[in-house]
Scaffold this motif. Structure first.
Motif, PDB file in Angstrom:
ATOM      1  N   THR A  72       0.830  -1.200   0.000  1.00  0.00           N
ATOM      2  CA  THR A  72       0.000   0.000   0.000  1.00  0.00           C
ATOM      3  C   THR A  72       0.868   1.254   0.000  1.00  0.00           C
ATOM      4  O   THR A  72       0.641   2.173  -0.797  1.00  0.00           O
ATOM      5  N   TYR A  73       1.873   1.294   0.859  1.00  0.00           N
ATOM      6  CA  TYR A  73       2.751   2.463   0.935  1.00  0.00           C
ATOM      7  C   TYR A  73       3.522   2.654  -0.369  1.00  0.00           C
ATOM      8  O   TYR A  73       3.708   3.777  -0.838  1.00  0.00           O
ATOM      9  N   MET A  74       3.963   1.555  -0.954  1.00  0.00           N
ATOM     10  CA  MET A  74       4.701   1.634  -2.210  1.00  0.00           C
ATOM     11  C   MET A  74       3.799   2.176  -3.319  1.00  0.00           C
ATOM     12  O   MET A  74       4.211   3.013  -4.122  1.00  0.00           O
ATOM     13  N   ILE A  75       2.580   1.693  -3.373  1.00  0.00           N
ATOM     14  CA  ILE A  75       1.634   2.147  -4.385  1.00  0.00           C
ATOM     15  C   ILE A  75       1.332   3.636  -4.199  1.00  0.00           C
ATOM     16  O   ILE A  75       1.371   4.418  -5.156  1.00  0.00           O
ATOM     17  N   LEU A  76       1.042   4.035  -2.973  1.00  0.00           N
ATOM     18  CA  LEU A  76       0.730   5.442  -2.716  1.00  0.00           C
ATOM     19  C   LEU A  76       1.916   6.351  -3.033  1.00  0.00           C
ATOM     20  O   LEU A  76       1.734   7.439  -3.591  1.00  0.00           O
ATOM     21  N   ALA A  77       3.114   5.904  -2.690  1.00  0.00           N
ATOM     22  CA  ALA A  77       4.305   6.721  -2.937  1.00  0.00           C
ATOM     23  C   ALA A  77       4.583   6.905  -4.423  1.00  0.00           C
ATOM     24  O   ALA A  77       5.245   7.867  -4.813  1.00  0.00           O
ATOM     25  N   SER A  78       4.065   6.007  -5.248  1.00  0.00           N
ATOM     26  CA  SER A  78       4.347   6.078  -6.685  1.00  0.00           C
ATOM     27  C   SER A  78       3.215   6.732  -7.479  1.00  0.00           C
ATOM     28  O   SER A  78       3.135   6.572  -8.690  1.00  0.00           O
ATOM     29  N   MET A  79       2.346   7.458  -6.782  1.00  0.00           N
ATOM     30  CA  MET A  79       1.221   8.131  -7.434  1.00  0.00           C
ATOM     31  C   MET A  79       1.419   9.645  -7.419  1.00  0.00           C
ATOM     32  O   MET A  79       2.107  10.175  -6.550  1.00  0.00           O
ATOM     33  N   ALA A  80       0.745  10.293  -8.352  1.00  0.00           N
ATOM     34  CA  ALA A  80       0.686  11.753  -8.335  1.00  0.00           C
ATOM     35  C   ALA A  80      -0.090  12.182  -7.080  1.00  0.00           C
ATOM     36  O   ALA A  80      -0.950  11.430  -6.594  1.00  0.00           O
ATOM     37  N   PRO A  81       0.199  13.371  -6.552  1.00  0.00           N
ATOM     38  CA  PRO A  81      -0.429  13.807  -5.296  1.00  0.00           C
ATOM     39  C   PRO A  81      -1.961  13.774  -5.290  1.00  0.00           C
ATOM     40  O   PRO A  81      -2.560  13.384  -4.283  1.00  0.00           O
ATOM     41  N   ASP A  82      -2.602  14.146  -6.382  1.00  0.00           N
ATOM     42  CA  ASP A  82      -4.066  14.136  -6.395  1.00  0.00           C
ATOM     43  C   ASP A  82      -4.619  12.725  -6.257  1.00  0.00           C
ATOM     44  O   ASP A  82      -5.614  12.492  -5.562  1.00  0.00           O
ATOM     45  N   ASP A  94      -7.833  -2.471  -2.477  1.00  0.00           N
ATOM     46  CA  ASP A  94      -8.893  -1.526  -2.825  1.00  0.00           C
ATOM     47  C   ASP A  94      -8.391  -0.455  -3.797  1.00  0.00           C
ATOM     48  O   ASP A  94      -9.114  -0.031  -4.693  1.00  0.00           O
ATOM     49  N   ILE A  95      -7.144  -0.021  -3.608  1.00  0.00           N
ATOM     50  CA  ILE A  95      -6.573   0.982  -4.503  1.00  0.00           C
ATOM     51  C   ILE A  95      -6.503   0.444  -5.927  1.00  0.00           C
ATOM     52  O   ILE A  95      -6.946   1.108  -6.874  1.00  0.00           O
ATOM     53  N   THR A  96      -5.953  -0.755  -6.099  1.00  0.00           N
ATOM     54  CA  THR A  96      -5.813  -1.295  -7.452  1.00  0.00           C
ATOM     55  C   THR A  96      -7.172  -1.545  -8.086  1.00  0.00           C
ATOM     56  O   THR A  96      -7.356  -1.287  -9.281  1.00  0.00           O
ATOM     57  N   LEU A  97      -8.130  -2.004  -7.312  1.00  0.00           N
ATOM     58  CA  LEU A  97      -9.478  -2.211  -7.840  1.00  0.00           C
ATOM     59  C   LEU A  97     -10.087  -0.883  -8.296  1.00  0.00           C
ATOM     60  O   LEU A  97     -10.634  -0.787  -9.392  1.00  0.00           O
ATOM     61  N   ASN A  98      -9.958   0.144  -7.483  1.00  0.00           N
ATOM     62  CA  ASN A  98     -10.496   1.453  -7.828  1.00  0.00           C
ATOM     63  C   ASN A  98      -9.798   2.038  -9.056  1.00  0.00           C
ATOM     64  O   ASN A  98     -10.448   2.603  -9.948  1.00  0.00           O
TER      65      ASN A  98
END
Length: 147
Positions: A72-82, A94-98
């Motif tokens: 989860t932290y890795m995924i969030l860290a690799s996203m644009a801020p919005d 849930d993030i990947t599904l969304n």
């Protein structure tokens, strides 16, 4: 450790902005495989052990939850801020599904366009076969990346 950092630099260089979802997701899976945490996205979701569960079940669940948190932290860290702000209260599953729901329409359109070009591609008589085969391989590779 250095090997792990070099793989994570892939994510720093290719943050998720939206249109690059397919390529970003491939990179996430590569890094999670290297970290031995990809199973949290692919495998079954572990249920909370019962009160009378044995120590091995409790330990397996603890390790699973730690790996899910790391993913989860890795995924969030690799996203644009919005996108981070939209997903900060979710776990990796849930993030990947969304994200798939948000960006999958584009991949369907892209897949359709690639297939259309693939089926329209014809080799002209008298031309060398190598460029034709390379073009077909490129189409197939792009389709594989889209899933």
């Amino acid at each position: 450790m250095a090997n792990s950092l070099s793989f994570r630099s892939i994510l720093d260089a290719n943050k998720l902005t939206g249109p690059n979802f397919i390529y970003w997701f491939c990179n996430i899976k590569i890094v999670l495989k290297q970290e031995k945490e990809a199973y949290v996205l692919d495998g079954p979701v572990l249920e909370v052990p019962s009160d009378d569960a044995i120590n091995e079940e409790n330990e397996a669940y603890r390790v699973y939850m730690d790996d899910l948190d790391q993913a989860t932290y890795m995924i969030l860290a690799s996203m644009a801020p919005d996108l981070q702000n939209q997903h900060e209260a979710m776990n990796a599953l849930d993030i990947t599904l969304n994200l798939k729901e948000m960006f999958n329409k584009k991949s369907h359109t892209e897949r359709f366009d690639i297939l259309r070009e693939f089926f329209r591609c014809k080799m002209s008589e008298g031309n060398p076969i190598r460029p034709y085969v390379l073009k077909m391989i490129e189409y197939i590779t792009r389709l594989e990346q889209l899933g």
